[in-house]
Design a protein around this motif. Structure first.
Motif, PDB file in Angstrom:
ATOM      1  N   MET A 170     -56.873  15.323  99.836  1.00 33.14           N
ATOM      2  CA  MET A 170     -56.272  14.586  98.716  1.00 33.14           C
ATOM      3  C   MET A 170     -55.243  15.482  98.031  1.00 33.14           C
ATOM      4  SD  MET A 170     -59.696  12.677  97.268  1.00 33.14           S
ATOM      5  CE  MET A 170     -58.796  11.590  96.168  1.00 33.14           C
ATOM      6  N   GLN A 171     -54.121  15.676  98.745  1.00 34.04           N
ATOM      7  CA  GLN A 171     -53.104  16.632  98.318  1.00 34.04           C
ATOM      8  C   GLN A 171     -52.514  16.286  96.958  1.00 34.04           C
ATOM      9  OE1 GLN A 171     -52.474  19.316  99.875  1.00 34.04           O
ATOM     10  NE2 GLN A 171     -52.599  19.111 102.079  1.00 34.04           N
ATOM     11  N   THR A 172     -52.246  15.020  96.701  1.00 30.87           N
ATOM     12  CA  THR A 172     -51.579  14.633  95.462  1.00 30.87           C
ATOM     13  C   THR A 172     -52.426  14.979  94.249  1.00 30.87           C
ATOM     14  OG1 THR A 172     -50.497  12.812  96.623  1.00 30.87           O
ATOM     15  CG2 THR A 172     -50.525  12.722  94.213  1.00 30.87           C
ATOM     16  N   ILE A 173     -53.719  14.661  94.307  1.00 34.73           N
ATOM     17  CA  ILE A 173     -54.606  14.941  93.177  1.00 34.73           C
ATOM     18  C   ILE A 173     -54.735  16.441  92.955  1.00 34.73           C
ATOM     19  CG2 ILE A 173     -56.978  14.746  92.327  1.00 34.73           C
ATOM     20  CD1 ILE A 173     -57.190  12.083  93.745  1.00 34.73           C
ATOM     21  N   ARG A 174     -54.911  17.206  94.047  1.00 32.56           N
ATOM     22  CA  ARG A 174     -55.062  18.653  93.909  1.00 32.56           C
ATOM     23  C   ARG A 174     -53.772  19.295  93.382  1.00 32.56           C
ATOM     24  NH1 ARG A 174     -59.573  20.908  96.345  1.00 32.56           N
ATOM     25  NH2 ARG A 174     -58.510  22.894  96.673  1.00 32.56           N
ATOM     26  N   THR A 175     -52.633  18.774  93.822  1.00 38.73           N
ATOM     27  CA  THR A 175     -51.358  19.302  93.343  1.00 38.73           C
ATOM     28  C   THR A 175     -51.183  18.999  91.857  1.00 38.73           C
ATOM     29  OG1 THR A 175     -50.333  19.043  95.508  1.00 38.73           O
ATOM     30  CG2 THR A 175     -48.853  19.189  93.623  1.00 38.73           C
ATOM     31  N   THR A 176     -51.551  17.772  91.439  1.00 39.68           N
ATOM     32  CA  THR A 176     -51.460  17.394  90.028  1.00 39.68           C
ATOM     33  C   THR A 176     -52.350  18.290  89.170  1.00 39.68           C
ATOM     34  OG1 THR A 176     -51.011  15.094  90.635  1.00 39.68           O
ATOM     35  CG2 THR A 176     -51.759  15.508  88.385  1.00 39.68           C
ATOM     36  N   LEU A 177     -53.575  18.515  89.631  1.00 40.51           N
ATOM     37  CA  LEU A 177     -54.487  19.388  88.891  1.00 40.51           C
ATOM     38  C   LEU A 177     -53.956  20.811  88.817  1.00 40.51           C
ATOM     39  CD1 LEU A 177     -57.971  18.164  90.201  1.00 40.51           C
ATOM     40  CD2 LEU A 177     -57.039  17.880  87.896  1.00 40.51           C
ATOM     41  N   ALA A 178     -53.357  21.284  89.916  1.00 40.82           N
ATOM     42  CA  ALA A 178     -52.796  22.642  89.927  1.00 40.82           C
ATOM     43  C   ALA A 178     -51.672  22.776  88.908  1.00 40.82           C
ATOM     44  CB  ALA A 178     -52.301  22.990  91.324  1.00 40.82           C
ATOM     45  N   CYS A 179     -50.819  21.753  88.821  1.00 40.00           N
ATOM     46  CA  CYS A 179     -49.724  21.786  87.849  1.00 40.00           C
ATOM     47  C   CYS A 179     -50.256  21.730  86.420  1.00 40.00           C
ATOM     48  CB  CYS A 179     -48.767  20.618  88.102  1.00 40.00           C
ATOM     49  SG  CYS A 179     -47.767  20.801  89.600  1.00 40.00           S
ATOM     50  N   LEU A 180     -51.290  20.937  86.199  1.00 37.77           N
ATOM     51  CA  LEU A 180     -51.914  20.903  84.873  1.00 37.77           C
ATOM     52  C   LEU A 180     -52.511  22.263  84.522  1.00 37.77           C
ATOM     53  CD1 LEU A 180     -53.737  17.433  84.891  1.00 37.77           C
ATOM     54  CD2 LEU A 180     -51.846  18.130  83.399  1.00 37.77           C
ATOM     55  N   PHE A 208     -64.391  19.885  93.554  1.00 38.12           N
ATOM     56  CA  PHE A 208     -64.974  18.627  94.019  1.00 38.12           C
ATOM     57  C   PHE A 208     -63.947  17.664  94.600  1.00 38.12           C
ATOM     58  CE2 PHE A 208     -67.539  20.287  90.489  1.00 38.12           C
ATOM     59  CZ  PHE A 208     -68.756  20.420  91.134  1.00 38.12           C
ATOM     60  N   VAL A 209     -62.661  18.051  94.596  1.00 38.27           N
ATOM     61  CA  VAL A 209     -61.623  17.187  95.174  1.00 38.27           C
ATOM     62  C   VAL A 209     -61.450  17.539  96.643  1.00 38.27           C
ATOM     63  CG1 VAL A 209     -59.205  16.482  95.064  1.00 38.27           C
ATOM     64  CG2 VAL A 209     -60.447  17.009  92.958  1.00 38.27           C
ATOM     65  N   PRO A 210     -61.593  16.586  97.557  1.00 36.58           N
ATOM     66  CA  PRO A 210     -61.438  16.871  98.995  1.00 36.58           C
ATOM     67  C   PRO A 210     -60.068  17.480  99.299  1.00 36.58           C
ATOM     68  CG  PRO A 210     -62.368  14.690  98.661  1.00 36.58           C
ATOM     69  CD  PRO A 210     -61.950  15.180  97.307  1.00 36.58           C
TER      70      PRO A 210
END
Length: 536
Positions: free
Chosen positions: A432-442, A427-429
């Motif tokens: 929005m690279q920063t949010i997707r990158t943060t989620l990927a690291c999590l 659901f993240v566009p």
């Protein structure tokens, strides 16, 4: 009383255990490099078709390299980069004119008949640049990793059974030597085929090292120290990821990197002769005299010499009478499913392992493609450092959860949270690279915590007499799952979010299976199948 009491009498977690655990864990610094080696050894440098020899233009002033490329190489479909697989049949000097309005799509092109020119700013040499594994041959690049994983799968099948038959130390020592010789030989490979053969055999040895190292380590550790030791020693793999990035950045040549990663295995082979065979395994395989000598050696190193005279064969047999009476000469994979308790454990672990490995290798990358593309714009070396650094807080979290919540809750929680992150990224566009990158690291962090948990948990669930067969069996199922996982990518053509839904759903399913596993926190290791059935 059982073997746990004997272990406490000869020193518990004493000097011998400290040295033993450290020496077995040290190869973990290089094992992470083996699994991730293909990212650097087979890195794809920027490349384009080699220019024709008749590149003389009618211009009076000399042309720059950029101008020559503009005249010889068309742009790709994006219109921003040079095409990697095509070139103009004839040089198009008129394209250098500032007011050129030629329709480039109408100009005749051809394949790279004279080979390719590779950029050397990021990699000096890789298998891709040496054997030109690009364009139509590009699938051969990924085939190297697939063949390696096939070797890991084969090794899990073969070395798991051999370890329960011939002992942990013998198979571990052989695996070190095999990886040292064949790993270094792969650095000297004269051809792609030879390299693939060496990588397959190296993958087999990696399975032997990891699976036997885990068992030999856990079978000499007292119950109350298993969680702390199991989690802390997993940091060797974390440091190994970062060491790999540093070595790859420093060397930038695939042959040198391959050699540096594999050569330390000769050292590990040399000192592996110091290890003591698992006394549990020796007793259960009717080699009580050898087990007694081993326990005397451990007591002496731990400064418990006074116990040596008291520890006799009669004492050893009295502690493990039930286990000795119920042990058989040999066991097979069928025994993992023959009884009700073992069947329950094996089915649940198959679900957890097959989903877990597929999730780590495929699922997270599928749900979070920007993590790769965004970091690759910076550096592949930086990406490896970041992914390694994420493991530190993740494994400290795993240590806390394993110590206070237990194995079952920790395993299920990590899988459920990994699934939640995969679903969230749907659901993240994409911009929005920063949010997707943060989620990927999590997500990477939770899968690392899950990975730490599942290795410790599996070793505690299976009994000594068939522990390695069980570890090899579930590890094999994990590799089968990881090989089948890429097929899910085809669903992207139906609906872009569908692969993420499948992987997230599989993680939820694995978490549900984990909930049905028995708890092992602060419980002694089972030695026989009867122990498992009576306990759970």
């Amino acid at each position: 009383m059982g073997f746990g009491e004997l272990l406490e009498e000869v020193g518990g977690f004493g000097r011998y255990q400290w040295i033993h655990v450290t020496l077995i864990s040290l190869p973990g610094l290089m094992m992470a490099g083996q699994n991730l080696l293909n990212n650097f050894v087979s890195g794809i440098p920027a490349h384009h078709c080699t220019l024709r020899s008749n590149n003389t233009s009618t211009e009076t002033s000399p042309l720059s390299e950029k101008q020559l490329l503009r005249a010889f190489i068309p742009l790709d479909s994006s219109g921003n980069k040079l095409d990697r697989c095509r070139r103009f049949v004839e040089p198009q000097w008129h394209l250098l004119a500032a007011n050129s309005s030629t329709n480039v799509s109408q100009i005749q092109t051809e394949g790279c008949l004279d080979g390719w020119t590779f950029d050397r700013s990021e990699f000096l040499a890789t298998t891709v640049s040496e054997w030109e594994l690009v364009c139509s041959l590009r699938p051969l690049k990924q085939m190297i990793q697939t063949i390696y994983m096939g070797g890991v799968l084969t090794g899990a099948i073969i070395y798991g059974g051999l370890s329960d038959r011939f002992g942990r130390r013998s198979v571990l020592t052989w695996s070190y030597l095999q990886l040292a010789v064949l790993g270094c030989s792969s650095a000297l490979s004269p051809s792609y085929t030879a390299y693939c053969v060496f990588r397959f055999l190296s993958g087999m040895a990696v399975s032997g090292v990891i699976l036997n190292g885990v068992s030999l380590k856990v079978e000499w550790i007292p119950t109350k120290e298993r969680t702390l030791v199991g989690t802390l020693t997993s940091f060797f793999f974390t440091f190994g990821q970062m060491i790999l990035a540093g070595l790859a950045y420093w060397l930038r040549d695939w042959r040198k990197l391959q050699l540096v990663i594999c050569a330390p295995q000769f050292l590990f082979f040399a000192y592996s002769w110091w290890f003591s065979e698992s006394a549990r395994w020796l007793v259960l395989n009717r080699r009580s005299e050898d087990a007694l000598k081993t326990l005397h050696r451990v007591a002496r190193i731990n400064g418990k010499s006074e116990i040596i005279d008291k520890l006799t064969l009669e004492v050893l047999h009295s502690h493990m009478k039930k286990e000795i009476e119920s042990s058989r000469s040999s066991f097979t994979a069928y025994d993992l499913l023959r009884t009700r308790g073992m069947r329950r454990i094996s089915i649940c672990l198959i679900a957890v392992w097959s989903e877990h490995l597929g999730l780590v290798l495929i699922g997270l990358n599928t749900s979070s493609p920007p993590i790769g593309s965004w970091l690759f714009q910076v550096s592949i070396y930086l990406m490896q450092i970041i992914f390694g650094a994420v493991d530190f807080p993740a494994k400290l979290l795993a240590l806390s959860m394993l110590s206070y919540l237990g194995r079952r809750v920790s395993q299920a929680t990590c899988l459920f949270l990994s699934a939640l992150i995969i679903f969230a990224n749907i659901f993240v566009p994409s911009d929005m690279q920063t949010i997707r990158t943060t989620l990927a690291c999590l997500g990477k962090g939770f899968t690392s915590a899950s990975f730490t948990t599942v290795y410790l948990y599996t070793g505690e669930l299976y009994p000594t007499i068939i522990r390695q067969t069980g570890m090899g069996f579930v590890s094999t199922m994990a590799r089968v799952g990881s090989m089948a996982a890429p097929a899910v990518l085809i669903l992207d053509e139906v609906l872009p979010a569908l692969p993420s839904v499948v992987y997230g759903g599989a993680a939820v399913l694995a978490g549900c299976f984990a909930c049905f596993l028995p708890e092992t926190l602060n419980m002694p290791l089972p030695d026989t199948i009867e122990d498992v059935e009576n306990k759970w």
